[in-house]
Scaffold this active site. Structure first.
Site, PDB file in Angstrom:
ATOM      1  N   LYS A 203       0.706  -1.193   0.142  1.00 33.65           N
ATOM      2  CA  LYS A 203       0.028  -0.207  -0.085  1.00 33.65           C
ATOM      3  C   LYS A 203       0.896   1.131  -0.120  1.00 33.65           C
ATOM      4  CE  LYS A 203      -3.685   2.199   2.552  1.00 33.65           C
ATOM      5  NZ  LYS A 203      -4.520   2.182   3.758  1.00 33.65           N
ATOM      6  N   LYS A 256      -2.350  -1.406  -3.724  1.00 37.80           N
ATOM      7  CA  LYS A 256      -3.124  -0.311  -3.688  1.00 37.80           C
ATOM      8  C   LYS A 256      -2.029   0.838  -3.739  1.00 37.80           C
ATOM      9  CE  LYS A 256      -6.408   2.305  -0.929  1.00 37.80           C
ATOM     10  NZ  LYS A 256      -7.066   2.313   0.438  1.00 37.80           N
TER      11      LYS A 256
END
Length: 338
Positions: A203, A256
């Site tokens: 992320k 992400k």
């Protein structure tokens, strides 16, 4: 519950619970299908409440009764699941996010209601402190810094509460070191070995999260999240993060954001046997909507092209605010864009 701050790597049991085994072996079809899409939902308190999110046209915060209507539609459309995020009132927020462990709180009540309404739809429940924290950070802030080890037991307790409510996978999005092992241990000790962990293993500290933070009202009060999220310019730590999460017991791996990191999606896919999910984040979705609104292109065609690119890069599952739009588009027949 006795928890160590960062336990040693946890070995996978020889006999996985049937449900968790299914989660670990989920694989894509040859082409993108609705069964590979996960729809994020924002739930809020109240009855018959729909609060549009200005930066994300077509998205809204909804009360649980209205969310039930949405998950029934998602199930009928053939989506894989929903990713659930709570909008917590400010008066319930505190530095340690105590509300996140409330068995009768908004998140737990929403999980119970939505699982009852659509039992075949996977529920991914977000595990992080930022929706509940008065500091707006994913971890506990002590003396102006994020305290990793102080955060871990709180995340583990939160995950157990969500598992008790009926979540199929808990989804730690916090990026604290060691949290997958702590959560896996807590779930197993509490009697939930069948509940999977969808780890936000990769992320990045991205500018594309802006609309999400507006939707969740969870922006940091002081500082930013760069001390615990990953540097967008750095790809070298990816495989280390993936390996650690695998060893600690992750069932899915999340990358992400999506389109700006397709090289990372491909890298993770090439180096892991676990299902790889990618999050088509709020900023990516908002850009498509904004461009389509001024006539630059078709939102539907651009959305489908974006998701196909993620699938082609190696994503087994895609979390996207356009999941239901794509499912409707795919169901519209052979003349829909490919």
């Amino acid at each position: 519950m006795s928890l160590h701050p960062i336990p040693p790597a946890l070995c996978e049991p020889s006999l996985l619970h049937r449900t968790r085994a299914m989660l670990r072996t989920k694989r894509p079809a040859g082409v993108l299908t609705p069964q590979q899409l996960i729809w994020p939902l924002f739930v809020q308190e109240g009855v018959d409440q729909v609060t549009p999110i200005a930066s994300m046209p077509g998205c809204a915060r909804v009360s649980i009764d209205r969310a039930i209507e949405q998950v029934v539609e998602a199930s009928c459309a053939g989506l894989a699941g929903i990713a659930l995020f709570p909008v917590v009132p400010d008066h319930l927020k505190d530095p340690r996010g105590q509300e996140s462990r409330n068995r009768d709180g908004l998140m737990a009540r929403a999980i119970r209601a939505l699982k009852a309404a659509a039992p075949d739809l996977l529920i991914l429940s977000d595990v992080a402190l930022d929706p509940y924290s008065s500091d707006g950070h994913d971890g506990v802030v002590i003396d102006g810094r994020i305290d990793n080890d102080a955060t871990l037991p709180l995340l583990a307790e939160m995950a157990v509460v969500q598992a008790q409510a009926g979540a199929d996978l808990v989804a730690p999005s916090d990026m604290m070191d060691g949290r997958i092992g702590v959560i896996r241990q807590a779930l197993d000790e509490a009697g939930y070995p069948q509940v999977g962990i969808c780890s936000y293993a990769v992320k990045y500290a991205s500018a594309f999260y802006g609309p999400f933070r507006e939707a969740l009202e969870s922006a940091p009060r002081v500082g930013d999240k760069r001390t615990y999220q990953m540097d967008p310019a750095n790809h070298r730590e990816v495989l280390q993060e993936v390996q650690l999460d695998e060893e600690e017991g992750a069932d899915w791996l999340m990358v992400k954001p999506g389109l700006p990191y397709l090289d990372i999606v491909s890298l993770v896919r090439d180096h892991s046997a676990l299902p790889v999910a990618v999050y088509h984040v709020s900023g990516e979705y908002a850009m498509l909507k904004a461009a389509a609104a001024v006539g630059l292109f078709s939102y539907e065609e651009a959305l489908l092209e974006s998701l196909c690119a993620m699938h082609r890069a190696g994503a087994d599952l895609i979390v996207t605010y356009g999941a239901l739009d794509v499912a409707r588009l795919m169901a519209s027949g052979p003349d829909s864009p490919k």
